[in-house]
Design an enzyme around this catalytic site. Structure first.
Site, PDB file in Angstrom:
ATOM      1  N   TYR A   1      -5.652   3.042  22.822  1.00 21.81           N
ATOM      2  CA  TYR A   1      -4.902   1.830  22.470  1.00 21.81           C
ATOM      3  C   TYR A   1      -5.620   0.566  22.944  1.00 21.81           C
ATOM      4  CZ  TYR A   1      -1.111   5.154  21.626  1.00 21.81           C
ATOM      5  OH  TYR A   1      -0.345   6.197  21.152  1.00 21.81           O
TER       6      TYR A   1
ATOM      7  N   GLY B   1       7.505  11.028  23.075  1.00 17.66           N
ATOM      8  CA  GLY B   1       6.899  10.305  21.947  1.00 17.66           C
ATOM      9  C   GLY B   1       5.549  10.902  21.557  1.00 17.66           C
TER      10      GLY B   1
ATOM     11  N   HIS C   1      -2.191  13.138  23.616  1.00 19.73           N
ATOM     12  CA  HIS C   1      -3.343  12.237  23.630  1.00 19.73           C
ATOM     13  C   HIS C   1      -4.419  12.705  24.598  1.00 19.73           C
ATOM     14  CE1 HIS C   1      -2.128   9.165  20.962  1.00 19.73           C
ATOM     15  NE2 HIS C   1      -1.163   8.666  21.695  1.00 19.73           N
TER      16      HIS C   1
ATOM     17  N   ARG D   1       4.491  17.300  19.139  1.00 19.31           N
ATOM     18  CA  ARG D   1       4.786  17.651  17.752  1.00 19.31           C
ATOM     19  C   ARG D   1       4.635  19.161  17.559  1.00 19.31           C
ATOM     20  NH1 ARG D   1       5.275  13.905  13.631  1.00 19.31           N
ATOM     21  NH2 ARG D   1       4.720  11.769  14.160  1.00 19.31           N
TER      22      ARG D   1
END
Ligand code: SAM
Length: 290
Positions: free
Chosen positions: A26, A144, A149, A182
């Protein structure tokens, strides 16, 4: 070629690299800016998500919460508004900037005045924040699809285990870790990712194009290209994820928390018996009392 070097060859469109430590996807600020648009109004959580999280924390008598992937602060702000005491950390200063701004804007509200926000990395988390851990938090949240990541090129997933160990060390005995990912088993099988967000009532059409990078015949990285449309503008950003298989991830949690730890699994915020093929798995694992 290792999975780590493959990661650098498979160039990300949003390719920020932090000065030290973990790669900050990010860091160029692109995703951070679009994230605010992607998740929409901060108050517009899906009811399922909000109820699931708040009811669970209250049922487990959690008051002091550590949000280890606070990003722009969206979950932390909701928890502060609901009366929880929150410490929020993230590795990305570009994401934290939005959380810090909100704390400043609402500093006259006592809960926001007391809100602690720190830059920290999961791989060094306990050392980064040991001053605020004190007796340990009632709950650690990593939500989330954030944990994915963290890439890990070692076959034993040593970095993943190190990060989870740090989460466990930040909990009081009896405290719980709530962590999601996920449904990568399904993503690898179908080659696609559901675009609809279960977490946010985002009104913007979001398409997610999915690619999978294989290393030695095994899936090593899933890359998602997000397309967001808002106010006639099209924004794109790319994020990469480690494809956690459900069984493997559950085993890591049990290895770190120990055989006595209670492990519960949810699919899309519901009991797994009623959701056969969820978009998200949410794990709850409780640190044993002794
Ligand atoms: C997908 S965002 C989610 C943020 C927030 N939980 C939400 O739902 O909006 C993932 C966050 O995890 C953070 N992150 C990724 N790797 C990290 C690491 N190793 N240590 C700390 N934070 C990390 C990123 O900087 C990013 O803000």
């Amino acid at each position: 070629m290792t999975a780590a070097s493959a990661d650098s060859v498979f160039v990300t469109r949003s390719e920020g690299i932090s000065a030290e430590g973990v790669r900050d996807q990010y860091a160029d600020g692109k995703a951070a800016k679009v994230w605010e648009i992607f998740i929409g109004d901060k108050n517009s959580r899906t009811d399922n998500y909000k109820k699931f999280l708040i009811n669970l924390l209250r049922a487990k008598n959690c008051k002091r919460i550590l949000d280890v992937a606070c990003g722009t602060g969206v979950d932390s702000i909701m928890l502060l508004e609901e009366g929880f005491e929150v410490v929020s950390v993230d590795a990305s200063d570009k994401m934290l900037k939005y959380a810090l701004k909100e704390r400043w804007n609402r500093r006259k509200e006592p809960a926001f005045d007391r809100w602690i926000i720190e830059e920290a990395n999961w791989l060094t988390l306990y050392d980064d924040i040991k001053d605020v851990v004190k007796g340990g938090f009632d709950a650690v949240l990593c939500l989330g699809n954030s944990f994915a990541h963290l890439m890990d090129s070692s076959p034993q997933q040593l970095e993943h285990k190190k990060a989870i160990r740090n989460f466990e060390m930040c909990l009081r005995p009896g405290g719980m870790l709530l962590i999601d990912h996920r449904n990568y088993d399904n993503i690898l099988e179908t080659g696609s990712t559901p675009a609809k967000s279960l977490y946010y009532n985002t009104s913007h059409t979001a398409d997610i194009k999915t690619s999978v990078l294989f290393y030695c015949g095994k899936p090593a990285m899933v890359t998602m290209d997000y397309q967001i449309e808002a106010n006639n503008l099209k924004s794109e950003f790319r994020l990469s994820y480690y494809p956690h298989a459900l069984n493997q991830f559950s085993n890591i949690l049990k290895e770190i928390f120990g055989a006595k730890a209670e492990h519960q699994l949810f699919g899309d915020f519901k009991d797994l018996s009623v959701v056969k093929n969820p978009a998200f798995y949410i794990h709850l694992i409780q640190k044993p009392l002794n």
